[in-house]
Design a protein around this motif. Sequence first.
Motif, PDB file in Angstrom:
ATOM      1  N   ILE A  15      66.623  65.382  26.967  1.00 38.85           N
ATOM      2  CA  ILE A  15      67.717  65.401  28.325  1.00 38.85           C
ATOM      3  C   ILE A  15      68.109  64.097  28.606  1.00 38.85           C
ATOM      4  N   HIS A  16      69.398  63.947  28.503  1.00 39.15           N
ATOM      5  CA  HIS A  16      70.009  62.650  29.124  1.00 39.15           C
ATOM      6  C   HIS A  16      70.225  62.831  30.419  1.00 39.15           C
ATOM      7  N   LEU A  17      69.531  61.989  31.497  1.00 40.00           N
ATOM      8  CA  LEU A  17      69.750  62.058  32.778  1.00 40.00           C
ATOM      9  C   LEU A  17      70.562  60.904  33.311  1.00 40.00           C
ATOM     10  N   PRO A  18      71.679  61.092  34.113  1.00 41.36           N
ATOM     11  CA  PRO A  18      72.477  60.181  34.556  1.00 41.36           C
ATOM     12  C   PRO A  18      71.855  59.528  35.625  1.00 41.36           C
ATOM     13  N   GLU A  19      72.573  58.439  36.272  1.00 38.20           N
ATOM     14  CA  GLU A  19      72.081  57.426  37.366  1.00 38.20           C
ATOM     15  C   GLU A  19      71.960  58.472  38.523  1.00 38.20           C
ATOM     16  N   TRP A  20      70.866  58.247  39.130  1.00 41.67           N
ATOM     17  CA  TRP A  20      70.410  59.175  40.263  1.00 41.67           C
ATOM     18  C   TRP A  20      70.591  58.529  41.374  1.00 41.67           C
ATOM     19  N   HIS A  21      71.186  59.199  42.520  1.00 46.69           N
ATOM     20  CA  HIS A  21      71.498  58.573  43.788  1.00 46.69           C
ATOM     21  C   HIS A  21      70.924  59.497  45.028  1.00 46.69           C
ATOM     22  N   ALA A  63      67.482  55.765  40.670  1.00 45.82           N
ATOM     23  CA  ALA A  63      67.070  55.466  39.138  1.00 45.82           C
ATOM     24  C   ALA A  63      68.253  55.140  38.199  1.00 45.82           C
ATOM     25  N   ASP A  64      67.957  54.508  37.058  1.00 48.75           N
ATOM     26  CA  ASP A  64      68.686  54.302  36.084  1.00 48.75           C
ATOM     27  C   ASP A  64      69.053  55.479  35.322  1.00 48.75           C
ATOM     28  N   PRO A  65      70.149  55.506  34.320  1.00 46.80           N
ATOM     29  CA  PRO A  65      70.182  56.491  33.332  1.00 46.80           C
ATOM     30  C   PRO A  65      69.243  56.530  32.539  1.00 46.80           C
ATOM     31  N   THR A  66      68.644  57.536  32.136  1.00 50.08           N
ATOM     32  CA  THR A  66      67.169  57.536  31.236  1.00 50.08           C
ATOM     33  C   THR A  66      67.461  58.848  30.183  1.00 50.08           C
ATOM     34  N   VAL A  67      66.442  58.914  29.463  1.00 51.46           N
ATOM     35  CA  VAL A  67      66.399  59.764  28.520  1.00 51.46           C
ATOM     36  C   VAL A  67      64.776  60.480  28.500  1.00 51.46           C
ATOM     37  N   THR A  68      64.786  61.769  28.638  1.00 48.61           N
ATOM     38  CA  THR A  68      63.403  62.310  28.761  1.00 48.61           C
ATOM     39  C   THR A  68      63.336  63.660  27.818  1.00 48.61           C
ATOM     40  N   GLN A  71      57.274  70.903  23.354  1.00 44.85           N
ATOM     41  CA  GLN A  71      57.247  72.540  23.131  1.00 44.85           C
ATOM     42  C   GLN A  71      58.626  73.214  23.702  1.00 44.85           C
ATOM     43  N   ALA A  72      59.698  72.655  23.479  1.00 45.78           N
ATOM     44  CA  ALA A  72      61.052  73.123  24.108  1.00 45.78           C
ATOM     45  C   ALA A  72      61.235  74.382  23.968  1.00 45.78           C
ATOM     46  N   THR A  73      61.120  74.830  22.438  1.00 45.06           N
ATOM     47  CA  THR A  73      61.437  76.193  22.156  1.00 45.06           C
ATOM     48  C   THR A  73      60.518  77.239  22.892  1.00 45.06           C
ATOM     49  N   ARG A  74      59.141  76.976  23.144  1.00 45.27           N
ATOM     50  CA  ARG A  74      58.245  77.821  23.693  1.00 45.27           C
ATOM     51  C   ARG A  74      58.610  77.904  25.204  1.00 45.27           C
ATOM     52  N   VAL A  75      59.086  76.708  25.744  1.00 52.85           N
ATOM     53  CA  VAL A  75      59.450  76.564  27.110  1.00 52.85           C
ATOM     54  C   VAL A  75      60.999  77.565  27.257  1.00 52.85           C
ATOM     55  N   ALA A  76      61.674  77.344  26.277  1.00 47.43           N
ATOM     56  CA  ALA A  76      62.878  78.031  26.333  1.00 47.43           C
ATOM     57  C   ALA A  76      62.807  79.528  26.365  1.00 47.43           C
ATOM     58  N   GLU A  77      61.959  79.919  25.578  1.00 45.99           N
ATOM     59  CA  GLU A  77      61.503  81.348  25.323  1.00 45.99           C
ATOM     60  C   GLU A  77      61.125  82.044  26.855  1.00 45.99           C
ATOM     61  N   TYR A  78      60.274  81.087  27.440  1.00 45.56           N
ATOM     62  CA  TYR A  78      59.513  81.774  28.615  1.00 45.56           C
ATOM     63  C   TYR A  78      60.901  81.568  29.561  1.00 45.56           C
ATOM     64  N   GLY A  82      70.331  59.729  19.182  1.00 40.17           N
ATOM     65  CA  GLY A  82      70.401  60.592  20.492  1.00 40.17           C
ATOM     66  C   GLY A  82      69.024  60.596  21.277  1.00 40.17           C
ATOM     67  N   ALA A  83      67.979  60.356  20.831  1.00 40.52           N
ATOM     68  CA  ALA A  83      66.713  60.402  21.543  1.00 40.52           C
ATOM     69  C   ALA A  83      66.513  59.187  22.383  1.00 40.52           C
ATOM     70  N   PHE A  84      67.118  58.257  21.949  1.00 41.99           N
ATOM     71  CA  PHE A  84      67.108  56.702  22.839  1.00 41.99           C
ATOM     72  C   PHE A  84      68.621  56.309  23.499  1.00 41.99           C
ATOM     73  N   ASP A  85      69.521  56.990  23.367  1.00 41.14           N
ATOM     74  CA  ASP A  85      70.818  56.942  23.532  1.00 41.14           C
ATOM     75  C   ASP A  85      71.163  57.344  25.079  1.00 41.14           C
ATOM     76  N   THR A  86      71.418  56.519  26.120  1.00 40.51           N
ATOM     77  CA  THR A  86      71.636  57.025  27.510  1.00 40.51           C
ATOM     78  C   THR A  86      73.113  57.718  27.537  1.00 40.51           C
ATOM     79  N   GLY A  87      73.966  57.041  26.651  1.00 41.91           N
ATOM     80  CA  GLY A  87      75.290  57.737  26.508  1.00 41.91           C
ATOM     81  C   GLY A  87      76.141  57.701  27.936  1.00 41.91           C
ATOM     82  N   MET A  88      76.769  58.688  28.145  1.00 41.76           N
ATOM     83  CA  MET A  88      77.646  58.522  29.500  1.00 41.76           C
ATOM     84  C   MET A  88      77.873  60.012  29.917  1.00 41.76           C
ATOM     85  N   HIS A  89      78.024  60.240  31.013  1.00 39.16           N
ATOM     86  CA  HIS A  89      78.388  61.498  31.644  1.00 39.16           C
ATOM     87  C   HIS A  89      79.645  61.491  32.368  1.00 39.16           C
TER      88      HIS A  89
END
Length: 205
Positions: A70-76, A84-89, A93-100, A126-133
């Motif tokens: 999950i790529h989170l943008p800057e938070w205000h 908070a600055d842009p971050t990646v989290t 168990q994403a598939t299990r959570v998604a099924e639920y 991708g797992a480390f790239d804050t990218g841009m929204h």
Amino acid sequence: MSGKEIIESVRFGNHAAPSSEYVKTDTGQLVTPEFLALLQQTLSGKLAEPKPDEEQDPQVRALAEELAVIHLPEWHSQVGRKLADPTVTSIKQATRVAEYLVKRGVRVHPDLEEIRWHPTPGGLPGAFDTGMHTTPDENGNWPTPDPETFYDLDLIEVKQTDEGFWSATHPRGLSTEAPTKTDAYATLVNQLRQRINEARASREE
């Protein structure tokens, strides 16, 4: 004492030779192929493709891909204060959570999308790239960011190291060292220019 000698060596029962299924990495560590696949998945920020006999509900897969990285943008705050600055989290168990969540009625609806993430051209995995929204314009069209907006020169930081050298860094994963502050800055600018030109050229292909 040096006069002692080993009479017998003992191998404990819980000590076993590595399985033949283990592979050795470049640094000499023994890991399983499954672990290497998981590591690659983490670095790329993508889920592994399901096996043919494990086809998932498309809704589950779409949601799981969103939750895996999950790529989170800057938070205000509501008053505009930066929280908070842009971050990646990620969610384990994403598939299990998604099924639920799908069973709870949660779905991915692209037509309700109000913000969209773009990876940095030629940037970190991708797992480390804050990218841009970005957000859609008044006509509902999604803009394609110019590579130069990712590699903004104003984001360069130049500091002197303990050894006396000058280090120039950019949040997009670029850095360099030089004897002088000017040289460090100029070298990094050239790296940014190269990244920008490569990204623009690949877009035109």
